[in-house]
Design an enzyme around this catalytic site. Sequence first.
Site, mmCIF file in Angstrom:
data_model
loop_
_atom_site.group_PDB
_atom_site.id
_atom_site.type_symbol
_atom_site.label_atom_id
_atom_site.label_comp_id
_atom_site.label_asym_id
_atom_site.label_seq_id
_atom_site.Cartn_x
_atom_site.Cartn_y
_atom_site.Cartn_z
ATOM 1 N N CYS A 85 0.774 -1.250 0.000
ATOM 2 C CA CYS A 85 0.000 0.000 0.000
ATOM 3 C C CYS A 85 0.803 1.296 0.000
ATOM 4 O O CYS A 85 0.706 2.096 -0.924
ATOM 5 C CB CYS A 85 -0.942 0.028 1.196
ATOM 6 S SG CYS A 85 -1.983 -1.428 1.295
ATOM 7 N N HIS A 103 -1.512 6.418 2.292
ATOM 8 C CA HIS A 103 -1.517 5.440 3.372
ATOM 9 C C HIS A 103 -1.340 6.230 4.674
ATOM 10 O O HIS A 103 -0.441 7.058 4.769
ATOM 11 C CB HIS A 103 -0.374 4.441 3.185
ATOM 12 C CG HIS A 103 -0.494 3.273 4.109
ATOM 13 N ND1 HIS A 103 -1.253 2.166 3.802
ATOM 14 C CD2 HIS A 103 0.019 3.061 5.342
ATOM 15 C CE1 HIS A 103 -1.191 1.317 4.819
ATOM 16 N NE2 HIS A 103 -0.435 1.836 5.762
#
Length: 522
Positions: free
Chosen positions: A50, A104
């Site tokens: 991510c 993120h």
Amino acid sequence: DGMNVLFIVVDDLRPVLGCYGDKLVKSPNIDQLALQSIVFSNAYAQEAVCAPSRVSFLTGRRPDTTRLYDFYSYWRVHAGNYSTMPQYFKENGYVTLSVGKVFHPGVSSNYSDDYPYSWSIPPFHPSTEKYENDKTCRGKDGKLYANLVCPVDVTEMPSGTLPDIQSTEEAIRLLNVMKTNKQKFFLAVGYHKPHIPLRYPQEFLKLYPLENITLAPDPWVPEKLPSVAYNPWTDIRQRDDVKALNVSFPYGPLPDDFQRQIRQSYYAAVSYLDMQVGLLLNALDDVGLSNSTIVVFTADHGWSLGEHGEWAKYSNFDVATRVPLMFYVPGMTTSSVSQGERVFPYLDPFSHILGLVPQGQSKKVVELVSLFSTLAELAGLQVPPVCPETSFHVALCTEGASIVRYFNVSEEKVKEEKDGCDDTYRCFNEEPVAFSQYPRPADVPQWNSDKPKLKDIRIMGYSMRTIDYRYTVWVQFNPNNFSANFEDVHAGELYMVETDPNQDYNIYNNTSHGCFLKKILG
């Protein structure tokens, strides 16, 4: 004055969508968007995890330039003060808004989703996000667990909702505010499912009877897969239901029936996501902005569903790096839309089977690192310059060229040139290439192989995907000065797409690959 942008990014979504030819999934709303879009069938992330992937495509720089391979550094401090795509739109007069998981969260975006650099107002996070990993899944015994497979009764959930439902509601609220204020906007909406845990409203299971769910076509660990390339899916082993199966580390296969349950829940989570996307696009119609808003739909990376005996992301295989990518551009990918015309009527996944193939589909190999320059060009902004060889000191530049030049699909000629490296393998200079990479702490799978911290990285797998092949070299890497040593190759992989589309038969050792190596170093 330029178009608005609605940027939808999904966590861990591989292209299991009707518009990508998946026969099982029910994704009518995303398919309807695809019908009006240019759809890229060969789009790849730069690292299949991510934070590194998101920082890469939001800055338009590759992981070796952001120096983020894990979750634990903020590029502005650790690499260079790089402008981001939303920041660039903000500096060009847009109101920039973030809903859900776009950056993120945590240190890799300075605990603020890079606010105030990237966003006009503080980013929105759903209040129920904090329960994601709690014990909210009811087991057969009636007790609550923190499971991987987690269909739920939404009314029993904390606050009677789920994070992605809250994100949709907030995004719709913001669309209405923008409409009222007549402000030009860049609205990024980050959906969390189908990221684990596979927690979604239980009614979506009805769409996927277990007897219709098959195993992956290649659920075994390939015989010639180098051990360094394997990801041992540590994150799903930590969920209560997987833990209870007591499978051996690192290769122990999950029982077949449980593999089918994971696949069933992944599909169900995709249909739940499709419903959210449908409601959001329907709201764009409601506020009358479908004729003046570019819509981008993509994911940060894929997710393995048992292929190669692997689960989760954390690898260089197509199942982990390939993502959906589509662009809806009014008047360009679709004939111009008149004011008030409905482009995205909501389609109920429980009753609509579309099964339509998108009109504009490009097979060109493209990368997420190109998003920044592509969106700038589509919005009529000046496209940021190409980065020099080393660009740590350059605030605004991009390492991904705009792909707007591929939007006119009718011009895709099938080139059958045979000028390659040798007679067997074509290695054109002209063909587009997607580069991905993945770090490892050791040559054999261990507890931190999936997500090594920077200080523990010893090997970097550099991977190159063209229309014809995927070539990967795993080389020695020094985390202290971020250097890769291509003289010290630990292992290699080569898969030919035409004869081995699932990447099961590694022919690296029976091929001369000087040409490939030259290209990856180029």
